[in-house]
Design an enzyme around this catalytic site. Sequence first.
Site, PDB file in Angstrom:
ATOM      1  N   LEU A  66     -13.643 -34.186  -6.406  1.00  0.00           N
ATOM      2  CA  LEU A  66     -13.890 -33.427  -4.972  1.00  0.00           C
ATOM      3  C   LEU A  66     -12.717 -33.677  -4.381  1.00  0.00           C
ATOM      4  O   LEU A  66     -12.898 -35.227  -3.921  1.00  0.00           O
ATOM      5  CB  LEU A  66     -15.739 -33.714  -5.196  1.00  0.00           C
ATOM      6  N   PRO A  67     -13.144 -33.554  -3.211  1.00  0.00           N
ATOM      7  CA  PRO A  67     -12.616 -33.384  -2.247  1.00  0.00           C
ATOM      8  C   PRO A  67     -12.279 -34.535  -1.295  1.00  0.00           C
ATOM      9  O   PRO A  67     -11.439 -34.734  -0.637  1.00  0.00           O
ATOM     10  CB  PRO A  67     -12.159 -32.018  -1.359  1.00  0.00           C
ATOM     11  N   THR A  97     -11.282 -39.666  -4.023  1.00  0.00           N
ATOM     12  CA  THR A  97     -11.614 -41.094  -2.789  1.00  0.00           C
ATOM     13  C   THR A  97     -12.330 -40.383  -2.233  1.00  0.00           C
ATOM     14  O   THR A  97     -12.441 -38.958  -1.335  1.00  0.00           O
ATOM     15  CB  THR A  97     -10.200 -40.869  -2.419  1.00  0.00           C
ATOM     16  N   LYS A 172      -9.015 -48.467  -3.235  1.00  0.00           N
ATOM     17  CA  LYS A 172      -8.239 -47.628  -3.018  1.00  0.00           C
ATOM     18  C   LYS A 172      -8.061 -47.314  -1.686  1.00  0.00           C
ATOM     19  O   LYS A 172      -6.410 -46.936  -1.579  1.00  0.00           O
ATOM     20  CB  LYS A 172      -8.972 -45.929  -3.525  1.00  0.00           C
ATOM     21  N   LYS A 247      -5.358 -38.224   5.124  1.00  0.00           N
ATOM     22  CA  LYS A 247      -7.495 -38.289   4.892  1.00  0.00           C
ATOM     23  C   LYS A 247      -7.470 -40.044   4.314  1.00  0.00           C
ATOM     24  O   LYS A 247      -8.765 -40.367   4.935  1.00  0.00           O
ATOM     25  CB  LYS A 247      -7.542 -37.367   3.962  1.00  0.00           C
TER      26      LYS A 247
HETATM   27  P1  NAD Z   1      -8.184 -30.438  -4.797  1.00  0.00           P
HETATM   28  O1  NAD Z   1      -8.294 -29.442  -3.627  1.00  0.00           O
HETATM   29  O2  NAD Z   1      -6.849 -29.870  -5.282  1.00  0.00           O
HETATM   30  O3  NAD Z   1      -8.888 -29.669  -5.754  1.00  0.00           O
HETATM   31  C1  NAD Z   1     -10.439 -30.516  -5.412  1.00  0.00           C
HETATM   32  C2  NAD Z   1     -11.350 -28.801  -6.022  1.00  0.00           C
HETATM   33  O4  NAD Z   1     -12.944 -28.947  -5.807  1.00  0.00           O
HETATM   34  C3  NAD Z   1     -11.134 -27.848  -5.736  1.00  0.00           C
HETATM   35  O5  NAD Z   1     -10.758 -27.290  -6.868  1.00  0.00           O
HETATM   36  C4  NAD Z   1     -11.883 -26.819  -4.641  1.00  0.00           C
HETATM   37  O6  NAD Z   1     -12.994 -25.876  -5.609  1.00  0.00           O
HETATM   38  C5  NAD Z   1     -12.976 -27.924  -5.613  1.00  0.00           C
HETATM   39  N1  NAD Z   1     -14.799 -28.406  -4.736  1.00  0.00           N
HETATM   40  C6  NAD Z   1     -14.643 -28.158  -3.302  1.00  0.00           C
HETATM   41  N2  NAD Z   1     -16.049 -28.325  -3.382  1.00  0.00           N
HETATM   42  C7  NAD Z   1     -16.656 -27.603  -4.067  1.00  0.00           C
HETATM   43  C8  NAD Z   1     -17.928 -27.631  -4.701  1.00  0.00           C
HETATM   44  N3  NAD Z   1     -18.795 -28.219  -3.670  1.00  0.00           N
HETATM   45  N4  NAD Z   1     -18.484 -27.640  -6.059  1.00  0.00           N
HETATM   46  C9  NAD Z   1     -17.236 -27.977  -7.161  1.00  0.00           C
HETATM   47  N5  NAD Z   1     -15.963 -27.661  -6.609  1.00  0.00           N
HETATM   48  C10 NAD Z   1     -16.084 -28.106  -5.456  1.00  0.00           C
HETATM   49  O7  NAD Z   1      -7.584 -31.185  -4.095  1.00  0.00           O
HETATM   50  P2  NAD Z   1      -6.987 -32.913  -5.276  1.00  0.00           P
HETATM   51  O8  NAD Z   1      -5.754 -33.064  -5.044  1.00  0.00           O
HETATM   52  O9  NAD Z   1      -7.619 -32.136  -6.496  1.00  0.00           O
HETATM   53  O10 NAD Z   1      -8.041 -34.065  -4.807  1.00  0.00           O
HETATM   54  C11 NAD Z   1      -9.312 -34.434  -5.651  1.00  0.00           C
HETATM   55  C12 NAD Z   1      -9.645 -36.182  -4.688  1.00  0.00           C
HETATM   56  O11 NAD Z   1      -8.253 -36.503  -5.824  1.00  0.00           O
HETATM   57  C13 NAD Z   1      -9.803 -36.376  -3.825  1.00  0.00           C
HETATM   58  O12 NAD Z   1     -10.553 -36.940  -3.084  1.00  0.00           O
HETATM   59  C14 NAD Z   1      -8.066 -36.492  -3.314  1.00  0.00           C
HETATM   60  O13 NAD Z   1      -8.309 -36.893  -2.319  1.00  0.00           O
HETATM   61  C15 NAD Z   1      -7.938 -37.032  -4.770  1.00  0.00           C
HETATM   62  N6  NAD Z   1      -6.597 -37.360  -4.974  1.00  0.00           N
HETATM   63  C16 NAD Z   1      -5.618 -37.193  -4.401  1.00  0.00           C
HETATM   64  C17 NAD Z   1      -4.650 -37.146  -5.207  1.00  0.00           C
HETATM   65  C18 NAD Z   1      -3.214 -36.061  -5.626  1.00  0.00           C
HETATM   66  O14 NAD Z   1      -1.944 -36.494  -5.151  1.00  0.00           O
HETATM   67  N7  NAD Z   1      -3.365 -34.645  -5.312  1.00  0.00           N
HETATM   68  C19 NAD Z   1      -3.345 -38.175  -5.751  1.00  0.00           C
HETATM   69  C20 NAD Z   1      -5.202 -39.864  -5.349  1.00  0.00           C
HETATM   70  C21 NAD Z   1      -6.497 -39.172  -5.314  1.00  0.00           C
END
Ligand code: NAD
Length: 298
Positions: A66-67, A97, A172, A247
Amino acid sequence: MAQTVAFIGLGNMGGPMAGNLVKAGYKVNAFDLAEAAKKHAVELGCSISATPAEAVQGADVIVTMLPSGPIVESVMIDKDALLDKIAKGTLVIDCSTVGPENSRRVAAEAVKRGIRFVDAPVSGGTAGAAAGTLAFMCGGPAEDFAAAKVVLEKMGSNIFHAGDYGAGSVAKICNNMLLAIHMIGTAEALQLGINNGLDPKVLSGIMLKSSGANWSLEKYNPVPGVQENVPSSKNYAGGFMVKLMQKDLGLALTAARLSNSTILFGALASNLYGVHAKSKEGTVDLDFSSILKLYEQH
Ligand code: NAD
């Protein structure tokens, strides 16, 4: 092997991670708020549940991606209160994260209910998520880590046990703060060389064999054209977005405040990415190596 995984959060990272669990033979009951994410997960072989509560019914393992920390707390404890709907002994793995304080709060509430919890944030980005080569940094008791590892190995190639609850999140945050710092340092050194007449390819080659060598220089050169297939050579598209780095640096600042730690370069990195993100060019969605643009302009 656990048979059924509930997967919550099917975005850029969670979608392909859930897809890799399907490929490994798990039944994946998935949930997301966004229609596009759900549609994509169906294409990857997941079953979509109507609510988070429905997704966790009968699941052996629950994975969240999740975000943010407040959203994880809202899903697990507050608004959706999933911890009240999960059977005792179930393993919850949070790969988002988040701040260590978020991980520890969810862990404490899980333990009260006899639910097992591991914080397991990732490194490796969307490419690693798709390829199943993520690094997972885990926090939690050794036996729960061992159980989580079996599932995480289907989505990653390096699975680390960093310590007790919250330790994965600490690892992390430390890693990404260091990543920001050496990317900024690399961009600064390369731009100094360019401004003094050096070819950045030649300078990169020299520093790679000298004491300035580091991961950003070796794998992720911020100057367009020095390396192929890195974001800088694709107009800084793809990769790890500036807003995600902001973030993570924000989480580092909070962790430093809560632990009374001094993070001078971390704070500077956070400020530099803040300035960069304000650029009229719309840099927040660019890869974080675009910090070079700040040095080109100033
Ligand atoms: P993203 O925004 O693409 O995906 C997050 C998903 O969570 C979305 O599809 C959103 O609709 C869903 N969501 C939000 N609130 C929700 C809820 N209450 N119930 C159900 N679903 C819900 O983000 P991402 O890039 O996939 O990142 C996810 C996590 O991974 C974050 O914590 C981010 O910091 C971490 N991360 C991302 C990357 C990257 O390169 N994108 C790398 C390492 C870590």
